[in-house]
Design an enzyme around this catalytic site. Structure first.
Site, PDB file in Angstrom:
ATOM      1  N   LYS A 268       0.927  -1.334   0.064  1.00  0.00           N
ATOM      2  CA  LYS A 268      -0.065   0.025  -0.057  1.00  0.00           C
ATOM      3  C   LYS A 268       0.878   1.104  -0.065  1.00  0.00           C
ATOM      4  O   LYS A 268       1.951   1.358   0.416  1.00  0.00           O
ATOM      5  CB  LYS A 268      -0.852  -0.098   1.256  1.00  0.00           C
ATOM      6  CG  LYS A 268      -1.907  -0.960   1.391  1.00  0.00           C
ATOM      7  CD  LYS A 268      -2.740  -0.826   2.434  1.00  0.00           C
ATOM      8  CE  LYS A 268      -3.873  -1.804   2.732  1.00  0.00           C
ATOM      9  NZ  LYS A 268      -5.082  -1.572   1.509  1.00  0.00           N
ATOM     10  N   ARG A 342     -10.382 -11.258   1.897  1.00  0.00           N
ATOM     11  CA  ARG A 342     -11.446 -12.210   1.452  1.00  0.00           C
ATOM     12  C   ARG A 342     -10.703 -13.531   1.476  1.00  0.00           C
ATOM     13  O   ARG A 342     -11.401 -14.796   1.607  1.00  0.00           O
ATOM     14  CB  ARG A 342     -11.760 -11.785   0.070  1.00  0.00           C
ATOM     15  CG  ARG A 342     -10.612 -11.720  -0.962  1.00  0.00           C
ATOM     16  CD  ARG A 342     -10.990 -10.928  -2.263  1.00  0.00           C
ATOM     17  NE  ARG A 342     -11.087  -9.346  -1.997  1.00  0.00           N
ATOM     18  CZ  ARG A 342     -11.475  -8.493  -2.644  1.00  0.00           C
ATOM     19  NH1 ARG A 342     -11.838  -9.064  -3.956  1.00  0.00           N
ATOM     20  NH2 ARG A 342     -11.431  -7.284  -2.405  1.00  0.00           N
TER      21      ARG A 342
HETATM   22  N1  BES Z   1      -8.197  -3.680   4.315  1.00  0.00           N
HETATM   23  C1  BES Z   1      -8.209  -3.192   2.922  1.00  0.00           C
HETATM   24  C2  BES Z   1      -9.329  -2.451   2.690  1.00  0.00           C
HETATM   25  C3  BES Z   1      -9.611  -1.006   3.089  1.00  0.00           C
HETATM   26  C4  BES Z   1      -9.129  -0.127   2.615  1.00  0.00           C
HETATM   27  C5  BES Z   1     -10.290  -0.736   4.217  1.00  0.00           C
HETATM   28  C6  BES Z   1      -8.960   1.349   3.000  1.00  0.00           C
HETATM   29  C7  BES Z   1     -10.276   0.559   4.790  1.00  0.00           C
HETATM   30  C8  BES Z   1      -9.874   1.578   4.407  1.00  0.00           C
HETATM   31  C9  BES Z   1      -8.210  -4.370   2.213  1.00  0.00           C
HETATM   32  O1  BES Z   1      -7.683  -5.434   2.575  1.00  0.00           O
HETATM   33  C10 BES Z   1      -7.804  -3.934   0.882  1.00  0.00           C
HETATM   34  O2  BES Z   1      -6.679  -3.842   0.857  1.00  0.00           O
HETATM   35  N2  BES Z   1      -8.701  -3.966  -0.307  1.00  0.00           N
HETATM   36  C11 BES Z   1      -7.992  -3.671  -1.652  1.00  0.00           C
HETATM   37  C12 BES Z   1      -8.731  -4.756  -2.611  1.00  0.00           C
HETATM   38  C13 BES Z   1      -8.274  -4.868  -4.017  1.00  0.00           C
HETATM   39  C14 BES Z   1      -6.949  -4.964  -3.805  1.00  0.00           C
HETATM   40  C15 BES Z   1      -8.898  -5.532  -4.844  1.00  0.00           C
HETATM   41  C16 BES Z   1      -8.684  -2.360  -1.912  1.00  0.00           C
HETATM   42  O3  BES Z   1      -9.810  -2.020  -1.378  1.00  0.00           O
HETATM   43  O4  BES Z   1      -8.169  -1.658  -2.619  1.00  0.00           O
HETATM   44 MN    MN Z   2      -5.503  -5.456   1.934  1.00  0.00          MN
END
Ligand code: BES
Ligand code: MN
Ligand code: ZN
Length: 489
Positions: A268, A342
């Site tokens: 990230k 997931r």
């Molecule tokens: N924990 C995150 C989702 C999230 C992001 C929650 C920002 C709260 C604030 C999750 O694990 C994630 O990173 N999801 C990705 C999925 C994508 C790579 C398909 C996302 O939402 O960018």
């Molecule tokens: Mn994630």
């Protein structure tokens, strides 16, 4: 424990209740009811003076401080329009009154119910507000010059058992907030498991914890894959509360317990990465509900399941392109290691399907940034396979004031998570319907005939709302109250 530990109830006249302040409600027509006239007399006309000076408006959420003769303190909370009083107004009033107590260093308060006896849910909401509004997260402050914690509150009038029910539910929310607010180096999977054990001990639950070696051997290849990048021990936690007849189908609650989400190899950006300590808020919902269950001891069977790990990068970490095999035997192509929630839920949902015959399964997860784009911080995104269950969730949402919004799980979306080389892939169509893709993926791991609903709490789990019973910028414990209502406790 920086929150009220109990809320007392009294049906005596408020003048007989021992407390350092009283709290009383006023509608926005500012008429002095008999109740308010009594308070006004006791304050030496403090109330009519404040009204004459136009200090009080009676709006929902408003709490004003009035000082009467001999220093008597009254907190006057707004009730909004006469004839439109509802539970949420009283929850906000309770929260605002507790916050006013803390701000003014008032130890205890007698909260006078504006309406008499019968409205059980009003009393519950007021008690919830009082406890939730008293919540402070200060366990890492060693140099706070001016700490203050509220000692007691009494709801005067209203319904006794509803007051204690509201307090018990709020204790569950406060426990969840505590665990959720702790950072990743403190709230580890082991810490989550310890909390589960403690709740289980108090509530007569059986708590089982599988470590990395055990769950890997059992075939939880998705959780094992995500956990491969961290040396902090991952856990698979099961809480079994069997308060109902043995043959009665259990309701199963599954929560994402990702104690820190760096994104893994698909790392990230640095901005706000600290907020990914909140990526275990789904497990917070499960712990919070189970804490309320431990205190309320309902006659039903409830199972809590928490897969818990960090998501880190490094030479042992799982990679984009890897194929993992979940507990139900399905294969998953990992196209982004940041879509890890997931994956760990896939094993948990498969486990729930195989080992229980659930009445229904609910899962809670901070799953997608996309749900924040769609709904902001206002509502939780939900999607499910059973119309009656989703309808019941919407009803509980209305009752508790915790907003949800349903997304569709149409076949077109299910197709978007099919993989070319494995059964499913962990991302959907690029830049499209990201929240639904998460739900569509999870659906593959839930038994065909089991009613199921997924709650994407990424927008609601930590604060942006200006509510007297939440603290902005910290964990909210949202949907715990909704789920307790849905369970029918
Ligand atoms: N924990 C995150 C989702 C999230 C992001 C929650 C920002 C709260 C604030 C999750 O694990 C994630 O990173 N999801 C990705 C999925 C994508 C790579 C398909 C996302 O939402 O960018
Ligand atoms: Mn994630
Ligand atoms: Zn995550």
């Amino acid at each position: 424990m920086a929150h009220l530990s109990t809320v007392k109830h009294s049906s005596a006249d408020w003048r007989k209740v021992k407390s350092d302040a009283i709290a009383v409600g006023i509608y926005d027509d500012l008429k002095l009811s008999r109740q308010l006239q009594g308070v006004n007399r006791e304050l030496g006309r403090g109330l009519s003076n404040a009204l004459a000076a136009k200090l009080i408006n009676g709006k929902v959420g408003e709490v004003k401080t009035v000082v009467g003769k001999k220093g008597a303190i009254a907190f006057v909370f707004g009730l909004g329009k006469r004839g439109e009083l509802n539970a949420e107004t009283l929850r906000r009033a309770g929260g605002g009154v507790s916050k006013a107590c803390i701000a003014n260093k008032v130890d205890s308060v007698a909260f006078i119910m504006p309406v008499d006896g019968k409205e059980n849910y009003f009393s519950q909401a007021a008690a919830e507000g009082l406890v939730l509004g008293s919540y402070q997260f200060n366990e890492f402050k060693t140099t706070d010059e001016d700490p203050f914690e509220m000692k007691g509150a009494t709801v005067v009038g209203g319904h006794k058992t509803s007051v204690s029910k509201g307090a018990h539910i709020a204790h569950g929310v406060c426990l969840a907030r505590n665990v959720e607010n702790r950072p990743g180096n403190v709230a580890t999977p082991t810490h989550i498991a310890d909390n589960a054990k403690e709740i289980g001990k108090a509530g007569g639950m059986k708590v089982t914890v599988f470590d990395r070696e055990k769950f890997t051997k059992m075939g939880m290849g998705a959780l094992a894959g995500v956990a491969s990048g961290t040396e902090v021990p991952p856990k698979f936690i099961i809480m079994e509360y069997m308060g109902g007849p043995k043959k009665q189908k259990p309701k199963v609650l599954v929560g994402k317990g990702l104690t820190f989400d760096s994104g893994g190899i698909s790392i990230k950006p640095a901005a706000k990465m600290d907020e990914m300590k909140y990526d275990m808020c789904g497990s917070g919902v499960v712990l919070g509900v189970m804490k309320a269950v431990a205190e309320l001891k309902p006659k039903m069977n409830i199972i809590g399941i928490i897969p818990s790990t960090e998501n880190m990068s490094g030479d042992k970490a799982y990679r984009p392109g890897d194929v993992l095999t979940a507990y139900n035997g399905k294969t998953i192509e990992v196209l982004n290691t940041d879509a890890e929630g997931r994956l760990i839920l896939a094993d948990a949902l498969s486990y729930a399907t195989k080992h229980y015959d659930p009445e229904y399964i609910l899962d809670f997860a901070t799953l997608t940034g996309a749900v924040v784009v769609a709904l902001g911080h206002v509502a939780t995104g939900i999607m499910g396979t059973d119309e009656a269950l989703v309808k019941a969730i919407k009803t509980s949402s209305k009752t508790t004031g915790e907003k949800v919004w349903e997304f569709p799980l149409w076949d077109e979306y299910i197709d978007q998570v099919k993989s070319r080389i494995a059964d499913v892939k962990n991302v959907g169509a690029p830049m499209q319907a990201g929240t639904i893709a998460g739900g569509a993926f999870l659906k593959s791991f839930v038994g065909e005939d089991i009613p199921w609903c997924h709650f994407d709490i990424a927008g609601t789990a930590w604060g942006d709302k200006d509510l007297p019973y939440q603290n902005k910028g910290t964990a909210t414990g949202e949907v715990i109250r909704l789920v307790v209502d849905l369970l029918g406790i």
